[in-house]
Design a protein around this motif. Structure first.
Motif, PDB file in Angstrom:
ATOM      1  N   TYR A 295       0.845  -1.208   0.000  1.00 33.23           N
ATOM      2  CA  TYR A 295       0.000   0.000   0.000  1.00 33.23           C
ATOM      3  C   TYR A 295       0.870   1.244   0.000  1.00 33.23           C
ATOM      4  O   TYR A 295       1.782   1.378   0.821  1.00 33.23           O
ATOM      5  CB  TYR A 295      -0.916   0.042   1.239  1.00 33.23           C
ATOM      6  CG  TYR A 295      -1.739   1.322   1.290  1.00 33.23           C
ATOM      7  CD1 TYR A 295      -2.962   1.414   0.638  1.00 33.23           C
ATOM      8  CD2 TYR A 295      -1.258   2.457   1.958  1.00 33.23           C
ATOM      9  CE1 TYR A 295      -3.701   2.602   0.645  1.00 33.23           C
ATOM     10  CE2 TYR A 295      -1.989   3.652   1.963  1.00 33.23           C
ATOM     11  CZ  TYR A 295      -3.208   3.713   1.311  1.00 33.23           C
ATOM     12  OH  TYR A 295      -3.924   4.887   1.304  1.00 33.23           O
ATOM     13  N   TYR A 296       0.564   2.166  -0.905  1.00 28.41           N
ATOM     14  CA  TYR A 296       1.284   3.437  -0.965  1.00 28.41           C
ATOM     15  C   TYR A 296       0.366   4.650  -0.842  1.00 28.41           C
ATOM     16  O   TYR A 296       0.717   5.626  -0.205  1.00 28.41           O
ATOM     17  CB  TYR A 296       2.045   3.553  -2.294  1.00 28.41           C
ATOM     18  CG  TYR A 296       3.237   2.625  -2.349  1.00 28.41           C
ATOM     19  CD1 TYR A 296       4.474   3.041  -1.872  1.00 28.41           C
ATOM     20  CD2 TYR A 296       3.118   1.326  -2.829  1.00 28.41           C
ATOM     21  CE1 TYR A 296       5.559   2.189  -1.892  1.00 28.41           C
ATOM     22  CE2 TYR A 296       4.203   0.469  -2.846  1.00 28.41           C
ATOM     23  CZ  TYR A 296       5.423   0.905  -2.371  1.00 28.41           C
ATOM     24  OH  TYR A 296       6.502   0.063  -2.367  1.00 28.41           O
ATOM     25  N   THR A 297      -0.818   4.559  -1.501  1.00 32.93           N
ATOM     26  CA  THR A 297      -1.599   5.781  -1.644  1.00 32.93           C
ATOM     27  C   THR A 297      -3.079   5.482  -1.892  1.00 32.93           C
ATOM     28  O   THR A 297      -3.479   4.324  -2.062  1.00 32.93           O
ATOM     29  CB  THR A 297      -1.017   6.630  -2.812  1.00 32.93           C
ATOM     30  OG1 THR A 297      -1.612   7.915  -2.817  1.00 32.93           O
ATOM     31  CG2 THR A 297      -1.214   5.953  -4.158  1.00 32.93           C
ATOM     32  N   GLY A 325       4.526  12.486  -6.472  1.00 32.48           N
ATOM     33  CA  GLY A 325       3.207  13.054  -6.740  1.00 32.48           C
ATOM     34  C   GLY A 325       2.045  12.259  -6.177  1.00 32.48           C
ATOM     35  O   GLY A 325       0.883  12.555  -6.471  1.00 32.48           O
ATOM     36  N   TRP A 326       2.320  11.254  -5.353  1.00 31.41           N
ATOM     37  CA  TRP A 326       1.237  10.427  -4.800  1.00 31.41           C
ATOM     38  C   TRP A 326       0.745  11.038  -3.488  1.00 31.41           C
ATOM     39  O   TRP A 326       1.540  11.484  -2.654  1.00 31.41           O
ATOM     40  CB  TRP A 326       1.732   8.995  -4.518  1.00 31.41           C
ATOM     41  CG  TRP A 326       2.250   8.267  -5.736  1.00 31.41           C
ATOM     42  CD1 TRP A 326       2.165   8.677  -7.040  1.00 31.41           C
ATOM     43  CD2 TRP A 326       2.953   7.018  -5.747  1.00 31.41           C
ATOM     44  NE1 TRP A 326       2.768   7.749  -7.858  1.00 31.41           N
ATOM     45  CE2 TRP A 326       3.255   6.720  -7.099  1.00 31.41           C
ATOM     46  CE3 TRP A 326       3.351   6.113  -4.759  1.00 31.41           C
ATOM     47  CZ2 TRP A 326       3.949   5.569  -7.476  1.00 31.41           C
ATOM     48  CZ3 TRP A 326       4.024   4.968  -5.137  1.00 31.41           C
ATOM     49  CH2 TRP A 326       4.316   4.690  -6.484  1.00 31.41           C
ATOM     50  N   ASN A 327      -0.584  10.978  -3.289  1.00 28.04           N
ATOM     51  CA  ASN A 327      -1.162  11.473  -2.033  1.00 28.04           C
ATOM     52  C   ASN A 327      -0.618  10.719  -0.835  1.00 28.04           C
ATOM     53  O   ASN A 327      -0.489   9.493  -0.875  1.00 28.04           O
ATOM     54  CB  ASN A 327      -2.676  11.233  -2.009  1.00 28.04           C
ATOM     55  CG  ASN A 327      -3.433  12.151  -2.945  1.00 28.04           C
ATOM     56  OD1 ASN A 327      -2.979  13.242  -3.258  1.00 28.04           O
ATOM     57  ND2 ASN A 327      -4.599  11.692  -3.396  1.00 28.04           N
ATOM     58  N   PHE A 405      16.466   1.400  -8.610  1.00 27.66           N
ATOM     59  CA  PHE A 405      15.921   1.634  -9.950  1.00 27.66           C
ATOM     60  C   PHE A 405      14.401   1.623  -9.875  1.00 27.66           C
ATOM     61  O   PHE A 405      13.791   0.557  -9.750  1.00 27.66           O
ATOM     62  CB  PHE A 405      16.435   0.543 -10.908  1.00 27.66           C
ATOM     63  CG  PHE A 405      15.887   0.669 -12.306  1.00 27.66           C
ATOM     64  CD1 PHE A 405      16.389   1.633 -13.178  1.00 27.66           C
ATOM     65  CD2 PHE A 405      14.871  -0.159 -12.751  1.00 27.66           C
ATOM     66  CE1 PHE A 405      15.872   1.768 -14.463  1.00 27.66           C
ATOM     67  CE2 PHE A 405      14.350  -0.033 -14.041  1.00 27.66           C
ATOM     68  CZ  PHE A 405      14.857   0.933 -14.888  1.00 27.66           C
ATOM     69  N   GLU A 406      13.827   2.820  -9.938  1.00 25.88           N
ATOM     70  CA  GLU A 406      12.384   2.950  -9.737  1.00 25.88           C
ATOM     71  C   GLU A 406      11.657   2.805 -11.090  1.00 25.88           C
ATOM     72  O   GLU A 406      10.955   3.691 -11.548  1.00 25.88           O
ATOM     73  CB  GLU A 406      12.090   4.270  -9.018  1.00 25.88           C
ATOM     74  CG  GLU A 406      10.641   4.604  -8.722  1.00 25.88           C
ATOM     75  CD  GLU A 406       9.812   3.491  -8.077  1.00 25.88           C
ATOM     76  OE1 GLU A 406      10.358   2.692  -7.283  1.00 25.88           O
ATOM     77  OE2 GLU A 406       8.622   3.406  -8.407  1.00 25.88           O
ATOM     78  N   TRP A 407      11.844   1.673 -11.728  1.00 25.63           N
ATOM     79  CA  TRP A 407      11.141   1.302 -12.958  1.00 25.63           C
ATOM     80  C   TRP A 407      11.109   2.444 -13.983  1.00 25.63           C
ATOM     81  O   TRP A 407      12.171   2.969 -14.312  1.00 25.63           O
ATOM     82  CB  TRP A 407       9.741   0.773 -12.603  1.00 25.63           C
ATOM     83  CG  TRP A 407       9.797  -0.316 -11.564  1.00 25.63           C
ATOM     84  CD1 TRP A 407       9.321  -0.255 -10.286  1.00 25.63           C
ATOM     85  CD2 TRP A 407      10.387  -1.645 -11.687  1.00 25.63           C
ATOM     86  NE1 TRP A 407       9.564  -1.449  -9.626  1.00 25.63           N
ATOM     87  CE2 TRP A 407      10.215  -2.313 -10.463  1.00 25.63           C
ATOM     88  CE3 TRP A 407      11.038  -2.330 -12.731  1.00 25.63           C
ATOM     89  CZ2 TRP A 407      10.656  -3.616 -10.226  1.00 25.63           C
ATOM     90  CZ3 TRP A 407      11.484  -3.632 -12.503  1.00 25.63           C
ATOM     91  CH2 TRP A 407      11.292  -4.254 -11.268  1.00 25.63           C
TER      92      TRP A 407
HETATM   93  C1  BGC Z   1       6.693  -2.086  -6.468  1.00 25.18           C
HETATM   94  C2  BGC Z   1       8.108  -1.637  -6.249  1.00 25.18           C
HETATM   95  C3  BGC Z   1       8.216  -0.160  -6.512  1.00 25.18           C
HETATM   96  C4  BGC Z   1       7.357   0.577  -5.514  1.00 25.18           C
HETATM   97  C5  BGC Z   1       7.336   2.072  -5.640  1.00 25.18           C
HETATM   98  C6  BGC Z   1       5.666  -1.107  -6.006  1.00 25.18           C
HETATM   99  O1  BGC Z   1       4.787  -0.839  -7.050  1.00 25.18           O
HETATM  100  O2  BGC Z   1       6.491  -3.381  -6.001  1.00 25.18           O
HETATM  101  O3  BGC Z   1       8.929  -2.415  -7.060  1.00 25.18           O
HETATM  102  O4  BGC Z   1       9.520   0.310  -6.497  1.00 25.18           O
HETATM  103  O5  BGC Z   1       6.042   0.125  -5.589  1.00 25.18           O
HETATM  104  O6  BGC Z   1       6.798   2.459  -6.865  1.00 25.18           O
END
Ligand code: BGC
Length: 447
Positions: A295-297, A325-327, A405-407
Motif C-alpha cells: 500500500y502506498y496511496t 506526486g502520490w497522495n 531503480f524505480e522502474w
Molecule cells: C513495487 C516496487 C516499486 C514501488 C514504488 C511497487 O509498485 O512493487 O517495485 O519500487 O512500488 O513504486
C-alpha cells in the motif's frame, strides 16, 4: 503525547526486488529479462536509465546485510531473478545464479534475519516474452518449473514465500497502460495476463504443498483506497470499480474462486472478457497461508462519464504529496486493511511494501528526510488502528531498504531509507533509517 505500541510478535523488515538493486546484468550466467529490453528502448525510462548496475547489490550484498543488521530487522523481503536461474526461461538451471541466492540467504540467516522470498517481481526472461510472455499459457508451466527448482533448493532455509508481486502492475500497468515492460497497450491482453498470473499462482501454491516445502506461501497484490467524493450512488459505484480493479479483481479469484460480477460486466461493456479454461478457478483458489499487502496511496474520486476505463475521476483534496506526486493518505491504509479483513476473512497479513518517495540527498553526510519519517509515522498509526480492530497483522516491511531503480522513473525517484550515490555506490543511512531503527528496537514509538 501517546505511545503506539505494537504486538510483541510483530515482525519488522525491509523489501527490495532483484532488477531494482542487483545490477550485474550480464554476470553469473544471467540471461536478459524484459526489463533489460524495455529499459534500453528509447523513451521508456526517465533519463534513459537502466538496471545494468543499479545498487550493485549482486556484489555488495554483504554490505547490505550488514546495514540491515544494524537496523535490527527480523525479516528481509527480496526477489529472485528468474533469468539468473533459467537464462532462457526454461531448460538448464544456471547453478551460478542459484549459488548467488544461497550466499545471500546464508548471510541473512547467519546474521539473524529471516528471508522472505518473492518468486516474481517483474523480471520475466526475455526468451519467454519472445514466445508471448504471460499471454501464453506455456509461461505458466515455465513458472511452475522455476518455482519447483527454487523450493527444492531453499527448502528449510526460506520459510516465507510469495508467488507474485503486484499482479495488477504485471497485467494492467504493463500490458494495458503500457508504462512498464513489456509496454503493450491492449486491454484484452492485460486481462489474459492477469488470468494467467492467477493460474500460475494457484499451480505454484499446489506444487509447494505437493513438494512438502516447509513454511508458508502467499502473494502480494498492490491495493489503493478509492474514497467516494459524495454519498451519491454514482460516485460510490465509480469508486467501487476503480478500487475493484486492484482489490476484487485480484482477491476474489484467490479467496472466492470467481471473478467479481460487477467488474466482469463492466469490462464486457468495454469488449473484453476473461478466457477461463476448465479447472482454472479451482486451481486459482488454493488456500494460501498469508496475504502480502503493498500500500502506498489512495484518493477521493467521483463519477465522470467516459473518464478512463471506469467513468471515474480523482478529485484533489489538497493532501500532501510525496515527491513522485502520490497522495499521503494513511486513512486509506486503515480503510483498505479493515475492508479486506471484513470481506475475505481474518487471514494473516504482512505489509510487504509501504513507503514513500522523497528525493533529498546527503548534506554534510546526513540525509534529513523528515517527510519520510512523517509518512512512516502516519502509516504505522493507521496500521496500529487496524490491529486494534482485529486485522491480523504479522509484520511490516518498508519499501525500500535502498534508493534503487524505480522502474519507469529510473533513478530519479528515491524510496530508500538508505541513500545510494549512483556514481560511487556509497550507501548513506538517512534520518528515517535511524527513526525506523529506534522504532523496531522499542517495538513502539511516541507521537
Ligand atoms: C513495487 C516496487 C516499486 C514501488 C514504488 C511497487 O509498485 O512493487 O517495485 O519500487 O512500488 O513504486
Amino acid at each position: 503525547m501517546a505511545i503506539i505500541q505494537f504486538p510483541a510478535d510483530m515482525k519488522w523488515g525491509t523489501a527490495t526486488a532483484s532488477y531494482q538493486i542487483e545490477g550485474a546484468y550480464n554476470e553469473g550466467g544471467r540471461g536478459p529479462s524484459i526489463w533489460d529490453t524495455f529499459s534500453k528502448t528509447p523513451g521508456k525510462i526517465v533519463n534513459g536509465d537502466n538496471g545494468d548496475v543499479a545498487c550493485d547489490s549482486y556484489h555488495r550484498y554483504e554490505e547490505d546485510v550488514e546495514i540491515m543488521k544494524d537496523l535490527g530487522i527480523d525479516m528481509y523481503r527480496f526477489s529472485i531473478s528468474w533469468p539468473r536461474i533459467f537464462p532462457n526461461g526454461t531448460g538448464e538451471v544456471n547453478q551460478e545464479g542459484v549459488d548467488y541466492y544461497h550466499r545471500l540467504v546464508d548471510e541473512l540467516l547467519a546474521n539473524g534475519m529471516e528471508p522472505m522470498c518473492t518468486l516474481y517481481h517483474w523480471d520475466l526472461p526475455q526468451a519467454l516474452q519472445d514466445q508471448g510472455g504471460w499471454d501464453n499459457r506455456a509461461t505458466i508451466n515455465a513458472f511452475e518449473a522455476y518455482a519447483e527448482v527454487i523450493f527444492n533448493e531453499f527448502n528449510g532455509k526460506i520459510k516465507h514465500w510469495i508467488t507474485f508481486n503486484e499482479p495488477w502492475c504485471v497485467s494492467f500497468l504493463s500490458n494495458y497502460i503500457g508504462a512498464h515492460a513489456p509496454g503493450n497497450r491492449d486491454l484484452q491482453l492485460a486481462v489474459n495476463v492477469a488470468h494467467h498470473l492467477h493460474v500460475a499462482h494457484g499451480r505454484t501454491v499446489k506444487r509447494f504443498r505437493e513438494l512438502g516445502t516447509e513454511g508458508q506461501i502467499g502473494y502480494a497484490p498492490n491495493v489503493e483506497w478509492n474514497e467516494p467524493y459524495s454519498t451519491s450512488q454514482k460516485d460510490i459505484d465509480a469508486c467501487r470499480r476503480a478500487g475493484g480493479w486492484f482489490i476484487e479483481w485480484f482477491f476474489d479469484p484467490v479467496f472466492i474462486g470467481a471473478y467479481p460480477d460487477f467488474m466482469v460486466d463492466w469490462l464486457e461493456k468495454k469488449g473484453v472478457s476473461v478466457q477461463i479454461e476448465e479447472g482454472d478457478m479451482e486451481m486459482i483458489s488454493q488456500p494460501i497461508d498469508f496475504l502480502g499487502i503493498n500500500y502506498y496511496t489512495g484518493s477521493v474520486g467521483r463519477f465522470k462519464e467516459n473518464e478512463g476505463l471506469f467513468d471515474h475521476e480523482r478529485v484533489d483534496q489538497g493532501y500532501q504529496k510525496t515527491d513522485i506526486g502520490w497522495n499521503v493518505y494513511p486513512e486509506g491504509f486503515y480503510k483498505v486493511l479493515t475492508y479486506i479483513n471484513e470481506k475475505y476473512g481474518t487471514i494473516p497479513i504482512y505489509i510487504t511494501e509501504n513507503g514513500s518517495c522523497y528525493n533529498e540527498g546527503p548534506v554534510d553526510g546526513r540525509v534529513r528526510d523528515e517527510g519520510r519519517i512523517d509518512y512512516l509515522k502516519q502509516h504505522l498509526i493507521a496500521l496500529h488502528r487496524s490491529i486494534e480492530d482485529g486485522v491480523n497483522i504479522k509484520g511490516y516491511l518498508t519499501w525500500s531498504l535502498l534508493d534503487n531503480f524505480e522502474w519507469a522513473e529510473g533513478y530519479s525517484m528515491h524510496f530508500g531509507i538508505v541513500h545510494v550515490d549512483y556514481r560511487t555506490l556509497e550507501r548513506t543511512k538517512k534520518d528515517s533509517f535511524y527513526w525506523y531503527k529506534q522504532t523496531i528496537g522499542n517495538n513502539w514509538f511516541e507521537v
